[in-house]
Structure formats: C-alpha cells, structure tokens
Design an enzyme around this catalytic site. Structure first.
Site, PDB file in Angstrom:
ATOM      1  N   GLU A   6       6.104  -4.829  -0.826  1.00 46.22           N
ATOM      2  CA  GLU A   6       6.113  -3.558  -1.083  1.00 46.22           C
ATOM      3  C   GLU A   6       7.355  -2.952  -0.666  1.00 46.22           C
ATOM      4  OE1 GLU A   6       2.681  -1.131   0.373  1.00 46.22           O
ATOM      5  OE2 GLU A   6       1.351  -2.645  -0.685  1.00 46.22           O
ATOM      6  N   ASP A   7       7.789  -3.312   0.509  1.00 48.58           N
ATOM      7  CA  ASP A   7       9.064  -2.416   1.364  1.00 48.58           C
ATOM      8  C   ASP A   7      10.292  -3.083   1.548  1.00 48.58           C
ATOM      9  OD1 ASP A   7       6.976  -0.619   1.733  1.00 48.58           O
ATOM     10  OD2 ASP A   7       6.436  -1.506   3.671  1.00 48.58           O
ATOM     11  N   HIS A  29       4.592  -2.383  13.356  1.00 52.37           N
ATOM     12  CA  HIS A  29       3.242  -2.055  12.594  1.00 52.37           C
ATOM     13  C   HIS A  29       2.389  -3.441  12.083  1.00 52.37           C
ATOM     14  CE1 HIS A  29       0.061  -1.029   9.884  1.00 52.37           C
ATOM     15  NE2 HIS A  29       0.771  -1.362   8.766  1.00 52.37           N
TER      16      HIS A  29
END
Length: 180
Positions: free
Chosen positions: A62-63, A33
């Site tokens: 964030e991940d 992505h």
C-alpha cells in the site's frame, strides 16, 4: 526460518524508509509500526515464520514501490499471499465514499485466512492506541469501523481477537469520556 523474519524486518524498514514514510500521529519512522505488529504476532502460539514475516511486510504494497512479485521472490508464495490478503483493495475514491469502501473491505476481510486475520488483529491493536490518543475526532469514525470489522473477522487467533476487542472497547470508553 528465523532468517526469513529478520530479512522481512530489514526489507520492511528499507522499503518504508525509502519513501520517507512516518507515522501520521506520532511522526516516528513508519517501520516501527509493522515491527510492533510482527512482535505481537510472534507471541501467538500458532504463529509461523511466514505469518511474522507477513506482519513485518503488511503495509509495503500500500505504501511503497514494492510489488507482490517482489515479496514472492524474496519470501515465497505464502508470505506474498498473506500480504496480499492484508492489503486494502478498495482505496480508489471512484469506488465510492469512505463508508462504502470500508464496507467492501470489511466483507473481504471477513473471508481472508485465519493467519491473515490474526495479523490484522495485531495491526488493529497497534493502530488503535495511537489514533485514540492523538486524533479523538477521527477515532470515533475509526473505532466504529473497527467494531464492525471485528464483528465479521472471526477466524483468527482467539486470544489476540479478545485483546483486539478489549483495546477497541477501552478506546471507545476513552473517547466517550473525552466527549463529556
């Protein structure tokens, strides 16, 4: 400068793979992505190496376990600032329900740099197709949120913004058609 882009791509891939992250609706490796977002940003005439690097890195805060300081140390202050601009600041449910958090995030994204908004347009384009195709129920909520976001995010690349609007409108039409 191309070295920075290549390093960012490898860094993003390693960070997302380190946590075993996969795309929610396709189960493909997540790093694909940000790579797709970076590819779309690289086609923008005004794209800089810092923008493309930040596109590769836009989800790592964030991940993954990566910090903004890590990004700054590896890629410089400008890339770190762009990634911070793209990182959702309102994720804690204590702040309020999803609609409230998304409204706060929308207000914040309206004020980020034109470069970060350009990356956000590319992110929206890449996410929309997957969500509309594989999660039509959630797509109704998602598309309404993104419509409101595009209405206030007006400072990024014009051509990419038009493309984001087109993808959004096509997604809305597809969802309406599926509901009949």
């Amino acid at each position: 400068m191309d070295d920075m882009i290549e390093r960012a791509a490898l860094f993003s891939r390693a960070a997302h793979q380190a946590v075993g992250q996969r795309r929610k609706y396709t189960d493909e490796p997540y790093w694909r992505h940000p790579a797709a977002v970076a590819e779309r940003v690289s086609a923008v005439e005004s794209a800089t190496a810092e923008m493309i690097a930040a596109a590769h890195l836009h989800d790592v805060l964030e991940d993954t376990a990566v910090t903004a300081l890590d990004i700054e140390a590896c890629f410089g202050e400008r890339v770190a600032v762009l990634v911070l601009e793209l990182t959702d600041q309102f994720v804690d449910p204590e702040i309020g329900n999803r609609a409230h958090r998304k409204a706060l995030e929308r207000d914040r994204l309206a004020l980020i740099s034109p470069e970060a908004q350009t990356i956000k347009y590319a992110d929206l384009i890449d996410n929309t197709g997957s969500i509309v195709a594989r999660a039509p129920g959630f797509a109704r909520v998602y598309l309404a949120e993104k419509r409101q976001l595009l209405e206030v995010m007006t400072r990024g690349d014009e051509a990419l913004k038009r493309q984001a609007w087109s993808v959004l409108v096509e997604g809305e039409a597809r969802i309406r058609g599926a509901a009949r």
